[in-house]
Design an enzyme around this catalytic site. Structure first.
Site, short mmCIF file in Angstrom:
data_model
loop_
_atom_site.label_atom_id
_atom_site.label_comp_id
_atom_site.label_asym_id
_atom_site.label_seq_id
_atom_site.Cartn_x
_atom_site.Cartn_y
_atom_site.Cartn_z
N LYS A 214 28.83 25.45 11.85
CA LYS A 214 27.41 25.08 11.88
C LYS A 214 27.19 23.80 12.66
O LYS A 214 26.25 23.68 13.43
CB LYS A 214 26.90 24.87 10.45
CG LYS A 214 26.49 26.13 9.72
CD LYS A 214 25.73 25.75 8.46
CE LYS A 214 25.58 26.94 7.53
NZ LYS A 214 24.91 26.57 6.28
N LYS B 142 38.58 0.56 37.19
CA LYS B 142 38.93 0.19 35.82
C LYS B 142 40.44 0.35 35.60
O LYS B 142 41.01 1.38 36.00
CB LYS B 142 38.14 1.13 34.90
CG LYS B 142 38.01 0.74 33.46
CD LYS B 142 37.07 1.77 32.80
CE LYS B 142 36.71 1.49 31.38
NZ LYS B 142 35.67 2.42 30.90
N CYS C 297 34.69 -3.05 31.34
CA CYS C 297 34.65 -2.58 29.95
C CYS C 297 35.99 -2.61 29.21
O CYS C 297 36.41 -3.65 28.71
CB CYS C 297 34.02 -1.20 29.90
SG CYS C 297 33.26 -0.82 28.30
N GLU D 186 28.54 -1.02 34.26
CA GLU D 186 29.56 -0.01 34.59
C GLU D 186 28.90 1.30 35.02
O GLU D 186 27.99 1.81 34.36
CB GLU D 186 30.40 0.24 33.32
CG GLU D 186 31.51 1.26 33.47
CD GLU D 186 32.30 1.42 32.15
OE1 GLU D 186 31.86 0.86 31.12
OE2 GLU D 186 33.34 2.10 32.18
N TYR E 130 39.73 7.84 23.46
CA TYR E 130 39.63 8.05 22.01
C TYR E 130 38.14 8.07 21.67
O TYR E 130 37.30 7.72 22.52
CB TYR E 130 40.34 6.93 21.26
CG TYR E 130 39.93 5.54 21.71
CD1 TYR E 130 38.79 4.93 21.18
CD2 TYR E 130 40.63 4.86 22.70
CE1 TYR E 130 38.38 3.69 21.62
CE2 TYR E 130 40.23 3.62 23.14
CZ TYR E 130 39.11 3.02 22.59
OH TYR E 130 38.70 1.80 23.03
N SER F 267 7.81 19.12 6.67
CA SER F 267 7.92 19.78 5.36
C SER F 267 7.27 18.95 4.26
O SER F 267 7.12 19.44 3.14
CB SER F 267 9.39 19.98 5.01
OG SER F 267 9.99 18.70 4.78
#
Lengths: 584, 584
Positions: free
Chosen positions: A553, A126, A162, A44, A132, A333
């Site tokens: 954030k 298509k 698809c 696709e 969604y 770290s």
């Protein structure tokens, strides 16, 4: 029954890089032809890459795709592949749609074409558009209203794209109504954990509905946050698997099929869901019977940890390469997150292209510094140490910070240091955050969130431990040195931003936290449902409050590989200014 | 003809803060009742706020909205307003939809209800769902399939929600078919520059199509990147304006209407676009004829600069308050961008709540430091100076940076400094970037992009100059000290990150740059079209390359007030890994 050798090219493409994608089509068509294929397919939107997002609304980009398609048809013929039909996905537009508010500007289509004898023999769009999760296709595309059928060497081949397979109705029943002997679906279906089982069930069911052999061609590679895991499948009309391609591996799936000859009274006109049959005859004469036949093969399935780990590697590799970088930079770290990210990076781009920097503060434990150096020794990545004490002292001298401000400062000094090295030396910075800490906001904005890509941003902390153990086991099995120091795996997680700090000072134990997050974030369940599942109400309420407050954030966090249906990337959209709080 | 006194409450709501929104409805219903209203309306999704984004997919949130609606109906009756019909937008779900892939989970609806006598007398869902620009409503909602009509004091009143008016077909013709005497549309229509003219034309046209008086109730306030500008409008069946509310101002529009009595043979059944008439009789008896009547009024339109400036103020004020902050922090460079942001902030939250910090480096000119202090003097904001030399020297001593790495370091040291003060003192940091520099990536990620909100991220640099001049003029007119130092307006823009640097070292002159950006970004035109408009091909190609390459930086930029149809926020979605380049 006529035979047909089908070549399904399970390959990657790069959004916007139309010239390179066209080169890929020519390369793999040549390979397919050399293998004796009679019909060749590509994924696709192969020519433009997937997903193109708002580029679909830019007319000059649609024009570029259309022009490239015509040139590709001519080039394939010029190179001697004119007689070989090639199915390729691209971006088109329809001239039939009437522009109006609420329809995508320019009427773009998620289209595919059959190239033959230097021309576009057939094109279609298509029909079912997903809107969604990570998909926004009502925003970008107008749906196709035809049922394309090409006759190839005496076999009628129906085509789909698809979502046409995922949703009920439309091209699957239309394939049966059109009396086709083969249905080919081309896909760019993003990886999700356990989706391979879903896909197999779907393909088998749809083959029975269509009443014919079904070939499902998958894309492989990565684009921004999406990973495409391959796993192309061919099943017969009864749903029996004829071939299954490897996961996370680029290549050409070659399979010989025995297919029913096209009916003399092949139906015409409008069939299911108002689809109009668009039938093009490319070649009537069946292939001369031949032997031996290619069986297609059935690649072994990866186990769950290997599958997720490979997705992370493929996603990172694609992001680094497609953004034009060669090397990555990671702050080490000594903890498990940065160690796993480093191991993934070494697998993705090679240890010689991985740069690690330890940035100890006065709160860094000796074992942390040692664990970072040990990781570097084990993997062979490039390693250096730059203490942050001078920078820390300079800020503290000017500002006299305390508490959280002092903690965050250390993380931000490290972020600034990584970006300085990135700018100076040209590496792309990787952010080490995992999904658990991002979900609850247990991270420093502009600190440990710094980076162009977060390889494990969609991996819960409990899975971080599992994947680290998996990677070490796999190394041991292969006779290699396990990359991740045992100590990074077994010590209690800590941000080391104040003396004696451990994550459990602020958070529930990770197995509990992750179970709550999976219900709240991944499955959209509310407080009552989570408490009803047996968790402590106060802990749940506190956790949900942290999640609700962390949206800002998370929006500032870099993209990363998606490995589940609902993460913190494109498939989750929440308001930032969020007054909503689940109440106990 | 029966009279009716309509109260259109043009007010703000807060996403997720259902209890506060319900309180608002009660407060303004009381006000409306005190003014003698016979019918009261509130904006689209008043009870939940707008847009709720993926919260619509969380069942517990939908439940909370439904429960709150029932409780609101009871509370209004308990407070003595039971006989007064109240139209209020909220989030609901339909039990009729069959769950399937491709439909929003839980079948949520963008709904509205008429509350009367302590009950929900009627409910309906938006019919036309917008799914373009900032809207994703196919992702969230299933469409309504009724044409609601309530009979209030002998008048038939048809109802609609926002997009129902914008798109052709559906509830506008259905209102005519249903023979209604008034159409009320409740909205949460985001502000765009010049949209007020568009809206007025739309409302006048739709009134003529509906064949009746039309009341368009707008929302006011801000939510994340969206600003709602008010501008509620009432027109008669011929399109003549009866009332027009102020822009950017919260309040109740009260207007007396003479409306046709409901027809004895009022139509029933299915009308236009398969909408089924849902008719509820609340009260048959017309209001006793009364005088004097309230004319509604026609508020003066703002001029273009004032309108945009007010949008920026309203958007910032809403963001700060809805996120629970009281004060803002701004890095003041002495340049025009941070000066304009400071002026907006003083107007939004009061100068006493605005904190400015000058963070000079060795490349900062004396006049820049003076201009920042002058701004503080003029506005009365809280001001301090913290030189970054000690931090700069600490990094340079450890890393020995050069070129761009050294330039970016300075911006990042300032970002870290602002965040440290924010964490220590509790202010929200504002990012000063304008649309021109963000479009081309002329900014430092984690440097000047640091902040929770970017008030002018959707304002081109040429408009920054215009707005600064406007604000100073307005002050002078009002006898106040113009807030922005003349020197900040007239000096050549510079990032001051190396000796003698000016923006035009790297960028075209801003009037040229902005004209190109408006074509490429706002209107999705390609290179050929822009060159054809008379711009230098090399400059255009170079500019488009910068824009294409800047997507990653823009994604990391904080939200900010949207003032145009296509900006860098939610209404622009591009891949990050973008191989597409417009070719010369």
């Amino acid at each position: 029954m006529p035979q047909l050798r089908l070549a399904l090219n399970q390959i990657d493409s790069h959004v916007g890089n139309i010239a390179a994608n066209a080169d890929s089509v020519v390369h793999w068509t040549r390979h397919s032809a050399e293998q004796g294929a009679h019909l060749v397919a590509f994924p696709e939107m192969m020519l433009t890459g997937y997903p193109v997002e708002d580029l679909a609304l830019r007319g000059s980009f649609v024009d570029a795709s259309r022009t490239a398609l015509r040139e590709l048809a001519e080039r394939l013929a010029a190179e001697g592949f004119g007689e070989l039909p090639v199915i390729v996905g691209y971006l088109d537009r329809t001239e039939q749609a009437v522009p109006r508010l609420g329809k995508p500007a320019g009427s773009p289509e998620n289209a595919a074409a059959v190239l033959h004898r230097g021309r576009v023999a057939l094109r279609f769009a298509k029909h079912h558009l997903p809107n969604y999760g990570v998909f926004d296709e009502f925003r970008y595309f107008v749906p196709g209203d035809t049922q394309p059928v090409i006759r190839v060497r005496g076999v009628d081949v129906a085509l789909a794209i698809c979502e046409d397979l995922w949703q009920d109705g439309g091209r699957v029943p239309a394939t049966r109504s059109a009396g086709a002997g083969l249905l080919i679906s081309i896909n760019a279906s993003p990886y999700e954990r356990d989706k391979d089982d879903l896909r197999l069930d779907l393909v088998r069911r749809r083959a029975r509905e269509a009443g014919c052999t079904l070939a499902y061609l998958a894309m492989i590679g990565g684009q921004d946050e999406l990973v495409f895991d391959g796993d192309s499948i061919v099943v017969d009309a009864s749903g029996e698997v004829l071939a299954r391609a490897p996961q996370f591996s680029e290549g050409c799936v070659l399979v010989d099929l025995d297919l029913p000859a096209a009916r003399a009274d092949a139906p015409e006109g409008v069939v299911d869901d108002c689809l109009r049959i668009d039938r093009v005859i490319l070649s009537e004469e069946p292939v001369e019977p031949y032997e031996p036949v290619v069986a297609g093969g059935y690649a072994d399935r990866l186990d769950d940890d290997e599958e997720v780990y490979d997705a992370l590697v493929v996603g990172l590799r694609a992001y680094v390469r497609k953004n034009g970088f060669r090397s990555v930079l990671i702050g080490l770290s000594g903890g498990i997150d940065s160690a796993l990210v480093a191991a993934i990076a070494c697998d993705a781009v090679g240890a010689q292209n991985v740069y690690g920097v330890s940035m100890p503060s006065k709160y860094s434990s000796e074992h942390s510094k040692g664990d970072a150096a040990d990781l570097a020794d084990r993997t062979g990545l490039n390693f250096r140490t730059v203490p942050i004490a001078p920078m820390f002292d300079a800020y503290m001298g000017s500002l006299g910070l305390t508490g959280l401000a002092e903690e965050n400062l250390q993380a931000r000094l490290r972020g600034t240091l990584l970006m300085a090295l990135s700018n100076q030396e040209g590496h792309i910075v990787l952010a080490p955050g995992n999904k658990s800490e991002l979900a609850v906001g247990y991270s420093t904005l502009y600190g440990d969130s710094v980076g162009a890509y977060g390889p494990i941003k969609d991996v819960y902390k409990t899975d971080v431990f599992r994947l680290a153990a998996y990677r070490n086991r796999a190394a041991a099995r292969g006779g290699e040195i396990p990359p991740i120091p045992e100590n990074s795996i077994v010590k209690p997680p800590s941000a080391e931003l104040r003396p004696g700090q451990v994550d459990t000072d602020s958070l529930p134990d990770y197995p509990v936290l992750d179970a709550v997050l999976a219900m709240y974030v991944d499955r959209d369940q509310g407080l009552d449902a989570i408490v009803a599942a047996g968790f402590d109400p106060e802990m749940v309420a506190g956790t949900l409050r942290m999640v609700d407050a962390a949206e800002y954030k998370r929006r500032q966090y870099p993209p990363g590989t998606k490995i589940s249906a609902k993460g913190f990337g494109k498939d989750r959209r929440l308001p930032i200014t969020n007054g909503w709080r689940e109440q106990a």
